[in-house]
Design an enzyme around this catalytic site. Structure first.
Site, short mmCIF file in Angstrom:
data_model
loop_
_atom_site.label_atom_id
_atom_site.label_comp_id
_atom_site.label_asym_id
_atom_site.label_seq_id
_atom_site.Cartn_x
_atom_site.Cartn_y
_atom_site.Cartn_z
N CYS A 132 0.81 -1.23 0.00
CA CYS A 132 0.00 0.00 0.00
C CYS A 132 0.84 1.28 0.00
O CYS A 132 0.56 2.23 -0.74
CB CYS A 132 -0.96 0.00 1.19
SG CYS A 132 -0.24 -0.63 2.71
N HIS A 191 -2.61 6.36 4.77
CA HIS A 191 -1.17 6.42 5.03
C HIS A 191 -0.64 7.78 4.56
O HIS A 191 -1.03 8.29 3.49
CB HIS A 191 -0.42 5.35 4.23
CG HIS A 191 -0.64 3.95 4.71
ND1 HIS A 191 -1.26 3.63 5.89
CD2 HIS A 191 -0.27 2.76 4.15
CE1 HIS A 191 -1.28 2.31 6.04
NE2 HIS A 191 -0.69 1.76 5.00
N1 LIG Z 1 -4.86 -3.52 4.94
C1 LIG Z 1 -4.14 -2.96 3.97
O1 LIG Z 1 -4.00 -1.73 3.85
C2 LIG Z 1 -3.48 -3.83 2.94
C3 LIG Z 1 -3.01 -3.23 1.81
C4 LIG Z 1 -2.41 -3.99 0.84
C5 LIG Z 1 -2.30 -5.35 1.03
N2 LIG Z 1 -2.76 -5.94 2.16
C6 LIG Z 1 -2.61 -7.39 2.30
O2 LIG Z 1 -3.86 -8.03 2.08
C7 LIG Z 1 -3.98 -9.17 2.93
C8 LIG Z 1 -5.24 -9.05 3.78
O3 LIG Z 1 -5.17 -7.89 4.55
P1 LIG Z 1 -6.41 -7.33 5.39
O4 LIG Z 1 -5.92 -6.07 5.94
O5 LIG Z 1 -7.67 -7.36 4.61
O6 LIG Z 1 -6.50 -8.46 6.56
P2 LIG Z 1 -7.73 -8.83 7.51
O7 LIG Z 1 -8.63 -7.70 7.71
O8 LIG Z 1 -7.10 -9.47 8.71
O9 LIG Z 1 -8.52 -9.96 6.69
C9 LIG Z 1 -7.98 -11.23 6.44
C10 LIG Z 1 -8.93 -12.01 5.52
O10 LIG Z 1 -8.32 -13.27 5.22
C11 LIG Z 1 -9.25 -14.31 5.50
N3 LIG Z 1 -8.57 -15.54 5.88
C12 LIG Z 1 -7.84 -15.77 7.00
N4 LIG Z 1 -7.44 -17.07 7.02
C13 LIG Z 1 -7.93 -17.66 5.90
C14 LIG Z 1 -7.89 -18.98 5.36
N5 LIG Z 1 -7.26 -19.97 5.99
N6 LIG Z 1 -8.53 -19.21 4.18
C15 LIG Z 1 -9.18 -18.23 3.53
N7 LIG Z 1 -9.29 -16.96 4.00
C16 LIG Z 1 -8.66 -16.69 5.17
C17 LIG Z 1 -10.08 -13.77 6.62
O11 LIG Z 1 -11.28 -14.51 6.69
P3 LIG Z 1 -12.00 -14.92 8.08
O12 LIG Z 1 -13.09 -13.90 8.27
O13 LIG Z 1 -12.55 -16.26 7.79
O14 LIG Z 1 -10.97 -14.90 9.16
C18 LIG Z 1 -10.28 -12.33 6.15
O15 LIG Z 1 -11.28 -12.29 5.17
C19 LIG Z 1 -2.68 -9.24 3.72
O16 LIG Z 1 -1.78 -10.10 3.07
C20 LIG Z 1 -2.16 -7.83 3.69
O17 LIG Z 1 -0.76 -7.76 3.80
C21 LIG Z 1 -3.38 -5.21 3.11
#
Ligand SMILES: NC(=O)c1ccc[n+]([C@@H]2O[C@H](COP(=O)([O-])OP(=O)(O)OC[C@H]3O[C@@H](n4cnc5c(N)ncnc54)[C@H](OP(=O)(O)O)[C@@H]3O)[C@@H](O)[C@H]2O)c1
Length: 341
Positions: A129, A249
């Site tokens: 990001c 950010h």
């Molecule tokens: N937040 C940001 O600004 C941002 C920006 C760019 C990239 N990212 C990347 O995007 C990814 C997700 O980030 P986030 O911020 O959205 O995280 P988050 O809010 O913690 O969400 C995680 C998601 O992954 C799912 N998940 C967890 N374990 C799983 C499994 N075993 N099988 C399938 N789905 C599963 C969760 O589902 P459940 O509801 O079932 O737990 C939830 O939908 C990360 O790799 C992060 O580095 C984030």
């Protein structure tokens, strides 16, 4: 435009929720949308754009018949399922860091390097990001004037660490105002040995440290920027800091352009005409970008543009964007739109 079958892996998370919102808001040509997460969330109902969706557990068969699969469930889930999804006919747009630095996998910000999509082999990586907003703002400068050096310090929101980190900031803020014990369990990262309060604090650690003393987040910014710009010689150094901001950010960016004698007005003009960039820069009116006002907006905001007093090609900029939108969901959906046009 051809209508496509879409899956979102991590659909209940901070990024996945926004991917669904952006697909609906931008009239993305969907035939169907499948929401996938872990077993824990299977059966959860999500209502968006007047439709009810039932979240399903992610299994290999989830990708049968899927044209485009957005992944945002963490690197290990992408490693487990992305190749499987491609084998079953989907193009994967991956928000995690799993494949970003793999040579054959394009790392794309459409305003900067859409050409990198040509000849992709099924997986496309969405950059970190903090990297996306910085390269979007620097691209018009680099294109016209050249770019030799970047030194960036970030001021990153807790939503960048997922929905649990947002809850932690809210809980700690309540604990602080009630003078009760502050519980820190998630930040700087869930797997870290020590956790520190983020409420009313600034944590100079995002992700873990490597042996160089840089954090992985800092190294991501440094390496991904070079890959996206296609310039391994570019000098990039980053310091990444987490702040008690929910979304958006901010970055203080020092650059050295490729020639001396460039004026602040030239940079203003370049940025004003750049796609996806809005200049907010008028000290006489106290006009500058702030995360509170960038939240929910698609653009990258740039202000505080100043010439460095000591270096003839040096400038300082302040760059702010919604990390869940241009920093993640919007950029992923723009990649998909570019693939379909
Ligand atoms: N937040 C940001 O600004 C941002 C920006 C760019 C990239 N990212 C990347 O995007 C990814 C997700 O980030 P986030 O911020 O959205 O995280 P988050 O809010 O913690 O969400 C995680 C998601 O992954 C799912 N998940 C967890 N374990 C799983 C499994 N075993 N099988 C399938 N789905 C599963 C969760 O589902 P459940 O509801 O079932 O737990 C939830 O939908 C990360 O790799 C992060 O580095 C984030």
């Amino acid at each position: 435009m051809k209508k496509v079958n879409v899956a979102i892996v991590g659909a209940t998370g901070a990024v996945g929720t926004k991917i669904l919102e952006k697909l609906l808001e931008r009239d993305f040509p969907v035939q169907s949308i499948k929401l996938l997460a872990s077993k824990r969330s299977a059966g959860t109902e999500i209502t968006a754009g007047g439709h009810n969706y039932i979240v399903e557990e992610t299994v290999p068969e989830s990708f049968d018949g899927i044209d485009i699969a957005f992944f945002s469930a963490g690197g290990s889930i992408s490693e487990k399922f992305a190749h499987e999804a491609v084998k079953r006919g989907a193009v994967v747009i991956d928000n995690t860091s799993a494949f970003r630095m793999t040579e054959q996998i394009p790392l794309v910000v459409p305003e900067v390097n859409a050409d990198a999509l040509n000849g992709h082999a099924g997986i496309i990586s969405n950059p970190n990001c903090s990297t996306i907003q910085m390269v979007t703002a620097l691209q018009p400068i680099r294109e016209k004037l050249g770019l030799n050096r970047i030194i960036v310090s970030t001021y990153q929101a807790v939503s960048g660490a997922g929905s649990e980190a947002i809850d932690e900031l809210e809980n700690q803020s309540n604990q602080f105002t009630k003078r009760s014990e502050i519980k820190a369990e998630i930040l700087p990262s869930a797997s870290a040995e020590r956790h520190y309060p983020i409420a009313f604090n600034a944590i100079p650690q995002i992700d873990s440290f490597d042996s160089s003393g840089y954090t992985l987040e800092e190294l991501k910014m440094m390496n991904e920027t070079k890959k996206i710009f296609g310039d391994p010689e570019l000098s990039v150094s980053a310091t990444c800091v987490r702040l008690p901001v929910v979304t958006g950010h901010s970055e203080s960016v020092y650059i050295e352009v490729g020639q001396d004698g460039v004026t602040v007005k030239e940079l203003h003009d370049l940025l004003t005409n750049a796609p996806g960039v809005v200049v907010q820069d008028d000290p006489s009116k106290q006009l500058y970008p702030m995360p509170l006002f960038a939240e929910g907006k698609d653009e990258v905001f740039v202000g505080r543009i100043r010439k460095d007093p000591e270096h003839p090609a040096g400038f300082h900029l302040w760059i702010v964007s919604d990390n869940l939108l241009k920093g993640a969901a919007l950029n992923s959906v723009q990649i998909a739109e570019t693939l379909l046009t």
